[in-house]
Scaffold this motif. Structure first.
Motif, PDB file in Angstrom:
ATOM      1  N   SER A  36      44.752  48.194  43.388  1.00 11.26           N
ATOM      2  CA  SER A  36      45.782  47.443  42.655  1.00 11.26           C
ATOM      3  C   SER A  36      46.750  48.353  41.919  1.00 11.26           C
ATOM      4  O   SER A  36      47.958  48.080  41.843  1.00 11.26           O
ATOM      5  CB  SER A  36      45.121  46.472  41.675  1.00 11.26           C
ATOM      6  N   LEU A  37      46.246  49.437  41.352  1.00  9.72           N
ATOM      7  CA  LEU A  37      47.114  50.332  40.583  1.00  9.72           C
ATOM      8  C   LEU A  37      48.184  50.985  41.448  1.00  9.72           C
ATOM      9  O   LEU A  37      49.238  51.390  40.943  1.00  9.72           O
ATOM     10  CB  LEU A  37      46.265  51.416  39.899  1.00  9.72           C
ATOM     11  N   LYS A  51      34.823  39.582  41.312  1.00 10.73           N
ATOM     12  CA  LYS A  51      35.839  40.559  40.902  1.00 10.73           C
ATOM     13  C   LYS A  51      35.208  41.710  40.128  1.00 10.73           C
ATOM     14  O   LYS A  51      35.577  42.873  40.313  1.00 10.73           O
ATOM     15  CB  LYS A  51      36.913  39.869  40.052  1.00 10.73           C
ATOM     16  N   SER A  61      37.086  53.482  49.725  1.00  7.48           N
ATOM     17  CA  SER A  61      36.394  52.195  49.594  1.00  7.48           C
ATOM     18  C   SER A  61      35.401  51.963  50.722  1.00  7.48           C
ATOM     19  O   SER A  61      34.801  50.888  50.811  1.00  7.48           O
ATOM     20  CB  SER A  61      37.413  51.051  49.584  1.00  7.48           C
ATOM     21  N   GLY A 111      43.260  41.330  43.906  1.00  7.22           N
ATOM     22  CA  GLY A 111      43.763  40.659  42.719  1.00  7.22           C
ATOM     23  C   GLY A 111      45.091  39.964  42.923  1.00  7.22           C
ATOM     24  O   GLY A 111      45.714  40.014  43.960  1.00  7.22           O
ATOM     25  N   SER A 161      35.136  45.702  41.288  1.00  8.60           N
ATOM     26  CA  SER A 161      36.132  46.293  40.387  1.00  8.60           C
ATOM     27  C   SER A 161      36.434  47.749  40.710  1.00  8.60           C
ATOM     28  O   SER A 161      37.547  48.225  40.501  1.00  8.60           O
ATOM     29  CB  SER A 161      35.663  46.174  38.932  1.00  8.60           C
ATOM     30  N   LYS A 162      35.457  48.484  41.231  1.00  7.58           N
ATOM     31  CA  LYS A 162      35.663  49.902  41.518  1.00  7.58           C
ATOM     32  C   LYS A 162      36.766  50.089  42.550  1.00  7.58           C
ATOM     33  O   LYS A 162      37.681  50.896  42.375  1.00  7.58           O
ATOM     34  CB  LYS A 162      34.361  50.528  42.020  1.00  7.58           C
ATOM     35  N   THR A 163      36.685  49.332  43.640  1.00  7.25           N
ATOM     36  CA  THR A 163      37.713  49.412  44.675  1.00  7.25           C
ATOM     37  C   THR A 163      38.990  48.711  44.235  1.00  7.25           C
ATOM     38  O   THR A 163      40.099  49.192  44.482  1.00  7.25           O
ATOM     39  CB  THR A 163      37.203  48.791  45.984  1.00  7.25           C
ATOM     40  N   SER A 164      38.842  47.568  43.573  1.00  6.47           N
ATOM     41  CA  SER A 164      39.991  46.766  43.170  1.00  6.47           C
ATOM     42  C   SER A 164      40.943  47.558  42.276  1.00  6.47           C
ATOM     43  O   SER A 164      42.165  47.524  42.465  1.00  6.47           O
ATOM     44  CB  SER A 164      39.513  45.500  42.443  1.00  6.47           C
ATOM     45  N   SER A 165      40.370  48.289  41.319  1.00  4.63           N
ATOM     46  CA  SER A 165      41.223  49.046  40.402  1.00  4.63           C
ATOM     47  C   SER A 165      41.979  50.145  41.147  1.00  4.63           C
ATOM     48  O   SER A 165      43.168  50.386  40.886  1.00  4.63           O
ATOM     49  CB  SER A 165      40.381  49.649  39.275  1.00  4.63           C
ATOM     50  N   ASN A 166      41.322  50.805  42.087  1.00  7.54           N
ATOM     51  CA  ASN A 166      41.979  51.875  42.846  1.00  7.54           C
ATOM     52  C   ASN A 166      43.124  51.343  43.696  1.00  7.54           C
ATOM     53  O   ASN A 166      44.180  51.972  43.794  1.00  7.54           O
ATOM     54  CB  ASN A 166      40.967  52.580  43.747  1.00  7.54           C
TER      55      ASN A 166
END
Length: 364
Positions: free
Chosen positions: A86-87, A75, A109, A364, A79-84
């Protein structure tokens, strides 16, 4: 999850191996001192990014702890892609604006246009058919679609099919190829496999010495020649592996760009010569890819697959700066199995690829 390799069933008849030729004399590898299990940093001018760092802290012991530790690192790496991504779903309305923002996030991504359009078209259809009204349900639907897309890439590396199992490993300079070979050798030893390495990267300065360091750390024999032809080194290694009854022979090859056609021809030659040393070899032809290279990684897969007929990929350096979406592009364009993914320099930072875990870390 942490059964690192798949073994061939015991009742499968063993392959008949012809009487081996006399084994060539390998380069001597000194027996490591007990402290080699936690080696001091090597200062031989080797690239720091490719030096192996063994964990000194206490490792997780139970399967649950191992999975939790791995998922946390994965994770963090994505995190770079995940944050973009998920938000986008936080308090979002299911409208055209959401689809447009999702399209932008997927393209950023490195998922590529084909995979992005495929996901969006199917997500729209699923939202309409299932009458999804809230963002959480749409996010779950996207997860399911991504898992379904990446599932064909999930395949274990099967051991015990041949004696030895010959693996030819390629990759451009800087992808982490030699470090990956060292990690795989260690993991295979943990799976009770004997390993022999071939220093076939004769083009890059210090490459031979770097692999020798790995041999010392893992107490593994390294076949090399001071100024030898890489194909000859590979052939010698296969013959030595057959004579010794070694389980796995891994051949390191010179890093190169797929645009360097004369060097790609050299790779083809190495593969042909390995086949002369043992029928059907190499049994695995792997490409190591830097996860930070984005769409260039897809271009590498295409070029190396065209030249060598790849059987598997290893994606390295998914360590916080990588975007992760390139696996979707690979799945849609050139679905070569992804055997392993790596999120750092430590031994346990390289693990088998699992589509569901990857998507969970991504969304996530």
């Amino acid at each position: 999850m942490f059964s690192f390799f798949k073994r061939k069933k015991a009742d499968t008849p063993a392959e008949v191996v012809p009487a081996p030729a006399p084994a060539p004399t390998p380069a001597p590898v000194p027996t490591p001192a007990p402290a080699a299990l936690a080696p001091e940093p090597v200062t031989q001018g080797l690239p720091e990014a490719e030096l192996f760092i063994e964990e000194t802290a206490e490792r997780p012991t139970t399967e649950a702890e191992k999975k939790k530790s791995w998922m946390a690192r994965l994770k963090a790496g994505l995190s770079k892609t995940s944050s973009n991504l998920s938000l986008l779903f936080v308090g979002a309305r299911i409208d055209e604006d959401l689809y447009e923002e999702l399209e932008s996030a997927l393209l950023m991504s490195d998922a590529g246009m084909d995979a992005t359009q495929f996901l969006l078209d199917n997500l729209r259809r699923k939202v309409k058919e299932d009458k999804l009204l809230d963002a959480a349900a749409v996010k779950t639907a996207l997860k399911e679609l991504m898992i379904e897309m990446l599932q064909p890439l999930q395949k274990p590396l099967e051991l015990g099919r041949h004696e030895p199992l010959v693996m030819m490993i390629s990759g451009v300079n800087g992808a982490g190829k030699t470090t990956t070979i060292g990690k795989l050798a260690k993991h295979m030893q943990r799976s009770d496999q004997s390993v022999l390495l071939a220093a076939g990267d004769t083009f890059r300065a210090a490459a031979r010495e770097q692999l020798m360091v790995w041999g010392q750390r893992n107490n593994v024999t390294v076949i090399s020649q001071a100024s030898g032809d890489p194909a000859a080194v590979a052939y010698d290694a296969v013959q030595s592996g057959k004579a010794r009854g070694t389980d796995v022979v891994m051949v390191d090859t010179a890093g190169r760009l797929p645009t360097q056609l004369h060097l790609m021809e050299e790779l083809k030659k190495i593969k042909r010569v390995i086949g002369k040393g043992m029928d059907g070899a190499p049994h695995e032809t792997l490409l190591v890819i830097d996860g930070n290279t984005g769409q260039n990684a897809l271009a590498q897969v295409k070029a190396f697959d065209d030249a060598l007929q790849l059987t598997g990929l290893v994606i390295t350096k998914l360590d916080g700066t990588a975007k992760g979406g390139v696996l979707a592009a690979i799945a849609r364009t050139r679905p070569v199995p992804v055997y392993f993914i790596g999120v750092g320099e430590k031994l346990d930072d390289l693990q088998p690829f699992n589509a569901e875990e990857f998507v969970e870390a991504l969304l996530g």
